[in-house]
Scaffold this active site. Structure first.
Site, short mmCIF file in Angstrom:
data_model
loop_
_atom_site.label_atom_id
_atom_site.label_comp_id
_atom_site.label_asym_id
_atom_site.label_seq_id
_atom_site.Cartn_x
_atom_site.Cartn_y
_atom_site.Cartn_z
CG ASP A 90 -0.18 0.11 2.63
OD1 ASP A 90 0.63 -0.88 2.57
OD2 ASP A 90 -0.71 0.58 3.59
CD GLU A 147 2.74 -1.12 7.94
OE1 GLU A 147 2.91 -1.23 9.29
OE2 GLU A 147 2.91 -0.17 7.15
CD GLU A 148 2.25 3.37 5.76
OE1 GLU A 148 2.25 3.74 7.03
OE2 GLU A 148 3.38 3.13 5.13
CG HIS A 373 4.80 8.20 6.34
ND1 HIS A 373 3.66 7.75 7.16
CD2 HIS A 373 5.21 6.97 5.93
CE1 HIS A 373 3.67 6.43 7.75
NE2 HIS A 373 4.44 5.84 6.54
ZN LIG Z 1 5.10 4.09 6.67
ZN LIG Z 2 6.38 1.09 5.52
#
Ligand SMILES: [Zn+2]
Ligand SMILES: [Zn+2]
Length: 404
Positions: A90, A147-148, A373
């Protein structure tokens, strides 16, 4: 006596097997393709199709789990253990500010954590493992969604990713911007923190701002709670045990002349050890309730345990470090600080022996310095072949030597 000159660490080239070296261009191409087409948690439909197509061409059977997760299986046909190699797929709801030729084509979406490179490395590792064959046992390829902050790892475990065949060892790596390109770290024990979230609704009695004695002011109570909560880490937690308690959001009121009836606070707790996690939760609840009560308010607490800490199996971490030393040289296999960030790889590590590796990807000389990020996040793609090699060798060595 003249001092012998040793080669600088950065000049040591990784020892790649010829099959991996031949994929050095392809792993970058794959990463760039995925980078241009990012999808966020549980929307990875096109990425999943791309993965399925690639594995199908290699004649690796696949199945879907948790809607957008893809699991492939390479079977040697010989008895032996099963290793699971995991890549998360993701992206993030970030608008990319990089202007390179392979920047995101989906506005408001960006692979700003490097999961694009995880997918690319695992696809190339699958190719090498399938084409060269396995010494024994099986390799399970786990391309997980979300995952986020979406606990795709938990969804995959619930859907049975660790069964049929039963996984004996789970391995994953993360490109790591706090660490210089070319370095690898596989920590002993905890490496990513447990994540808890809380919401505190401080309930008071609203009224006119000019008559506070006729109200119970939740703004004052909330302010006192924030101050008192900062004693938990400084006064209750053992100084040698890491813990973070952050109040990240606080909302109350609508106008300058009204005492509101409620203030709402949200925050997170990060810890590595169960007893510290329990202690911080207990103290948070106690301080919030008693502080609110002392100020004539009450508090409603919504406490959510999100993820456990990711804890590496120590024997397996040493096994992985040994392989990494063979690939990149012992001076580049380094120690690193554990991260207070969370990682849902913990869902697998909770159930089976597991190792989570940091693959350094920062390169100031190339301007690759922005953290995970960030809208200008990028990785040094020169590290990707070493990542492929690590997947391949960890799988082969584990299967060759069986359960140890
Ligand atoms: Zn991340
Ligand atoms: Zn990551």
């Amino acid at each position: 006596m003249p001092r012998r000159k040793s080669r600088p660490v950065s000049a040591v080239k990784p020892e790649l097997s010829p099959e991996v070296a031949a994929l050095a261009g392809e792993v970058v191409e794959l990463r760039r393709h995925i980078h241009q087409h990012p999808e966020v948690a549980f929307e990875e439909y096109e990425t999943a199709k791309f993965v399925e197509k690639y594995l199908k061409r290699l004649k690796i059977p696949t199945k879907r789990l948790a809607e957008t997760g893809v699991v492939g299986l390479i079977d040697s046909g010989k008895p032996g253990p099963t290793i699971m190699l995991r890549a998360d797929m993701d992206a993030l709801p970030v608008t990319e500010e990089n202007t390179h030729s392979y920047a995101s084509k989906n506005p408001g979406r960006m692979h700003a954590c490097g999961h694009d490179s995880h997918v690319a490395m695992l696809l190339c590792a699958a190719k090498v493992l399938k084409q060269a064959g396995l010494p024994a046992g099986k390799v399970k390829l786990c391309f997980q969604p979300g995952e986020e902050g979406a606990d795709g790892g938990g969804a995959m475990v619930k859907a049975g990713v660790l069964n049929s065949p039963k996984v004996d060892f789970a391995f994953a790596l993360h490109v790591w911007l706090p660490m210089e390109a070319g370095k690898i770290a596989a920590l002993d024990g905890p490496c990513m923190a447990a994540v808890d979230e809380f919401t505190l609704d401080v309930i008071g009695v609203g009224g006119h701002a000019a008559y506070p004695h006729k109200s119970a002011d939740p703004v004052v109570a909330a302010a006192a709670i924030v101050g008192n909560l900062h004693t938990v880490v400084s006064r209750n937690v053992n100084p040698f045990a890491p813990a973070v308690l952050t109040v990240a959001s606080i909302n109350a009121g609508t106008a300058f002349n009204i005492i509101p009836p409620k203030a709402t606070m949200k925050g997170t707790i990060r810890t590595f050890h169960k007893d510290v996690r329990n202690l911080v939760e207990r103290r948070l609840k106690s301080i919030a309730s008693s502080t609110a009560k002392a100020l004539g308010c009450k508090v409603e607490i919504d406490f959510r345990r999100m993820l456990g800490a990711t804890v590496n199996n120590r024997a397996k971490a040493e096994f992985v470090r040994g392989i990494a030393r063979d690939i990149i040289g012992k001076r580049k296999v380094v120690d690193a600080e554990p991260s207070m960030g969370g990682e849902d790889f913990s869902r697998y590590a909770d159930k089976v022996p597991a190792v989570f590796v940091y693959l350094g990807a920062k390169n100031p000389a190339k301007g690759i310095v922005y953290p995970h990020h960030h809208p200008r996040f990028d990785i040094d793609e020169d590290v990707l072949p070493s990542g492929v090699e690590l997947h391949v060798r960890v799988a082969r060595e584990f299967l060759k030597h069986g359960r140890r």
